[in-house]
Design a protein around this motif. Structure first.
Motif, PDB file in Angstrom:
ATOM      1  N   ILE A 183      -3.365   1.245  -4.210  1.00 17.55           N
ATOM      2  CA  ILE A 183      -3.930   2.032  -3.567  1.00 17.55           C
ATOM      3  C   ILE A 183      -5.021   1.421  -2.773  1.00 17.55           C
ATOM      4  CG2 ILE A 183      -5.094   4.462  -3.268  1.00 17.55           C
ATOM      5  CD1 ILE A 183      -2.053   4.696  -3.772  1.00 17.55           C
ATOM      6  N   GLU A 224       7.086   9.243  -5.942  1.00 13.79           N
ATOM      7  CA  GLU A 224       7.616   9.320  -4.918  1.00 13.79           C
ATOM      8  C   GLU A 224       8.301   7.835  -4.706  1.00 13.79           C
ATOM      9  OE1 GLU A 224       5.644  11.255  -1.611  1.00 13.79           O
ATOM     10  OE2 GLU A 224       5.877  13.055  -2.455  1.00 13.79           O
ATOM     11  N   GLU A 225       7.420   6.850  -4.811  1.00 21.04           N
ATOM     12  CA  GLU A 225       7.747   5.312  -4.305  1.00 21.04           C
ATOM     13  C   GLU A 225       7.500   4.480  -5.434  1.00 21.04           C
ATOM     14  OE1 GLU A 225       7.626   4.155  -0.501  1.00 21.04           O
ATOM     15  OE2 GLU A 225       6.962   6.233   0.469  1.00 21.04           O
ATOM     16  N   CYS A 226       8.046   4.713  -6.718  1.00 22.58           N
ATOM     17  CA  CYS A 226       7.533   3.885  -7.787  1.00 22.58           C
ATOM     18  C   CYS A 226       7.670   2.349  -7.874  1.00 22.58           C
ATOM     19  CB  CYS A 226       8.047   4.600  -9.192  1.00 22.58           C
ATOM     20  SG  CYS A 226       7.395   3.958 -10.756  1.00 22.58           S
ATOM     21  N   GLY A 238       5.063   2.782   1.738  1.00 21.53           N
ATOM     22  CA  GLY A 238       5.101   2.867   0.584  1.00 21.53           C
ATOM     23  C   GLY A 238       5.985   1.657  -0.139  1.00 21.53           C
ATOM     24  N   THR A 273      -2.386   7.838  -6.423  1.00 17.09           N
ATOM     25  CA  THR A 273      -1.821   6.853  -7.439  1.00 17.09           C
ATOM     26  C   THR A 273      -0.403   7.573  -7.917  1.00 17.09           C
ATOM     27  OG1 THR A 273      -3.727   6.020  -7.834  1.00 17.09           O
ATOM     28  CG2 THR A 273      -2.155   5.410  -9.355  1.00 17.09           C
ATOM     29  N   PRO A 275       0.894   7.917   2.093  1.00 16.55           N
ATOM     30  CA  PRO A 275       1.800   9.225   2.187  1.00 16.55           C
ATOM     31  C   PRO A 275       2.415   9.517   3.681  1.00 16.55           C
ATOM     32  CG  PRO A 275       0.089  10.042   0.948  1.00 16.55           C
ATOM     33  CD  PRO A 275      -0.308   8.493   1.452  1.00 16.55           C
ATOM     34  N   ASP A 286       0.780  -1.185  -0.018  1.00 20.20           N
ATOM     35  CA  ASP A 286       0.259   0.142   0.103  1.00 20.20           C
ATOM     36  C   ASP A 286       0.840   1.244  -0.042  1.00 20.20           C
ATOM     37  OD1 ASP A 286      -1.926  -1.906   1.409  1.00 20.20           O
ATOM     38  OD2 ASP A 286      -3.227  -0.167   0.340  1.00 20.20           O
ATOM     39  N   TYR A 287       0.378   2.495  -0.447  1.00 15.69           N
ATOM     40  CA  TYR A 287       1.036   3.612  -0.564  1.00 15.69           C
ATOM     41  C   TYR A 287       0.308   4.523   0.302  1.00 15.69           C
ATOM     42  CZ  TYR A 287       3.019   8.112  -1.851  1.00 15.69           C
ATOM     43  OH  TYR A 287       3.307   9.477  -1.410  1.00 15.69           O
ATOM     44  N   GLN A 301       1.112  10.379  -6.777  1.00 14.57           N
ATOM     45  CA  GLN A 301       1.915  10.589  -5.730  1.00 14.57           C
ATOM     46  C   GLN A 301       2.792   9.357  -5.504  1.00 14.57           C
ATOM     47  OE1 GLN A 301       0.449  12.560  -2.283  1.00 14.57           O
ATOM     48  NE2 GLN A 301       2.441  12.349  -1.066  1.00 14.57           N
ATOM     49  N   MET A 302       2.319   8.161  -5.476  1.00 17.54           N
ATOM     50  CA  MET A 302       3.240   6.745  -5.313  1.00 17.54           C
ATOM     51  C   MET A 302       4.231   6.820  -6.298  1.00 17.54           C
ATOM     52  SD  MET A 302       1.831   3.107  -5.240  1.00 17.54           S
ATOM     53  CE  MET A 302       1.051   2.861  -6.830  1.00 17.54           C
ATOM     54  N   GLY A 314       2.575  -1.969  -6.518  1.00 17.49           N
ATOM     55  CA  GLY A 314       1.919  -0.869  -5.648  1.00 17.49           C
ATOM     56  C   GLY A 314       0.710  -0.598  -5.668  1.00 17.49           C
TER      57      GLY A 314
END
Ligand code: ZN
Ligand code: ZN
Length: 292
Positions: free
Chosen positions: A108, A158-160, A90, A152, A86, A83-84, A154-155, A106
């Motif tokens: 949501i 930032e944390e692909c 993540g 989605t 924030p 799950d991501y 943002q993931m 990844g």
């Protein structure tokens, strides 16, 4: 011809059986590769579908044992569906990076939090969906769904992850266009800006068949029009079942393959010999290298 599947759940999270049962079934089905992707532990209380943090080590150990035991028959990979959230967790969280995984999906599932602090699960029951929609977004579905796509993106920024899980899963709440139509401009735009971002990332988008065989959606995740937009952008895709039971490992793969073909796709990406690579395919499976 054979298939691969990298999105699957077992007893370590909310799947029906022990990991070895899925490995045996994957071998029986003649799969070339199989990935375990239990729901990563979350710091929240009462998330019955996620793995317990204490079990992460044994999960990785057990999957690696299966990898070894079956290495002459199938390539087994160890991943997690992460799950991501924030600031909370993540795909690039330290505990994920330290788990020595072969890949991450990844996804949501959580969008912000209810008034009592519980994270809002968008793919739970219709009742829970209504609750969050009212409490967090004042009943405004456009705001709620836009927030889902914003998370989605943002993931991805930032944390692909390696694979983006069920990108439009929020539509499972929208059966019969209960809340909106996917052709509405705002929805279309949310998707398009998300896809434009994915195009510049290294992520693969999964074509997830779970909504179909569970009769929660009448299309794959993502919808056909989204697949067309993915194809236009040359974004790599992979076919996954999100299996929670051994009988679901390749459920609706024929349908998904035909759909991808009809859209124009010539290749799907698969983790094979340790790397994500393109393979030709048709409704009978993938054109994999012939092994002696
Ligand atoms: Zn999921
Ligand atoms: Zn899943």
């Amino acid at each position: 011809m054979s298939w691969t599947n990298y999105h699957s759940h077992c007893k370590f999270c909310d799947g029906s059986d022990q990991a070895y049962v899925y490995a045996e079934e994957a071998v029986d089905l003649g799969l070339a590769a199989y990935g375990f992707s239990s729901h990563a532990p979350t710091p929240f209380n009462n998330i019955p579908w996620a793995m317990e943090a204490d079990n992460l080590r044994s999960y990785v150990r057990e999957v690696n044992q299966l990898k070894d035991a079956w290495k002459n028959h199938i390539q087994i990979y160890c991943g997690l569906e992460v799950d991501y959230v924030p600031g909370v967790m993540g795909p690039k969280s330290l505990f994920i990076r330290n788990a020595n995984l072969d890949y991450t999906i990844g996804s949501i599932h959580f969008v912000d939090a209810l008034e009592d602090g519980r994270p809002w699960e968008i793919d739970s029951t219709g009742k829970v969906f209504e609750e969050g929609l009212e409490e967090i977004f004042g009943g405004n579905v456009e705001l709620a769904v836009s927030r889902y796509y914003e998370l989605t993106r943002q993931m991805i920024l930032e944390e692909c992850p390696d694979v983006i899980g069920h990108i439009d899963k929020i539509k499972m709440q929208n059966a019969g266009n209960k809340y909106f139509s996917e052709s509405e401009e705002w929805y279309h735009n949310e998707m398009i800006i998300t896809l434009d971002l994915i195009k510049h990332s290294r992520a693969i988008v999964e074509v997830n068949t779970r909504g179909l065989y569970k009769k929660k959606a009448n299309e794959t995740y993502p919808s056909q029009w989204v697949l067309k937009e993915l194809y236009k952008r040359n974004i790599p895709v992979t076919i996954n079942s999100d299996a929670h039971h051994p009988s679901e490992i390749v459920a609706e793969f024929e349908f998904a393959a035909d759909l991808l073909k009809s859209v124009g796709f010539e290749y799907v990406y698969n983790l094979f010999d340790g790397k994500w690579r393109p393979f030709r395919f048709d409704k009978n499976g993938l054109a994999l290298p012939i092994r002696a």
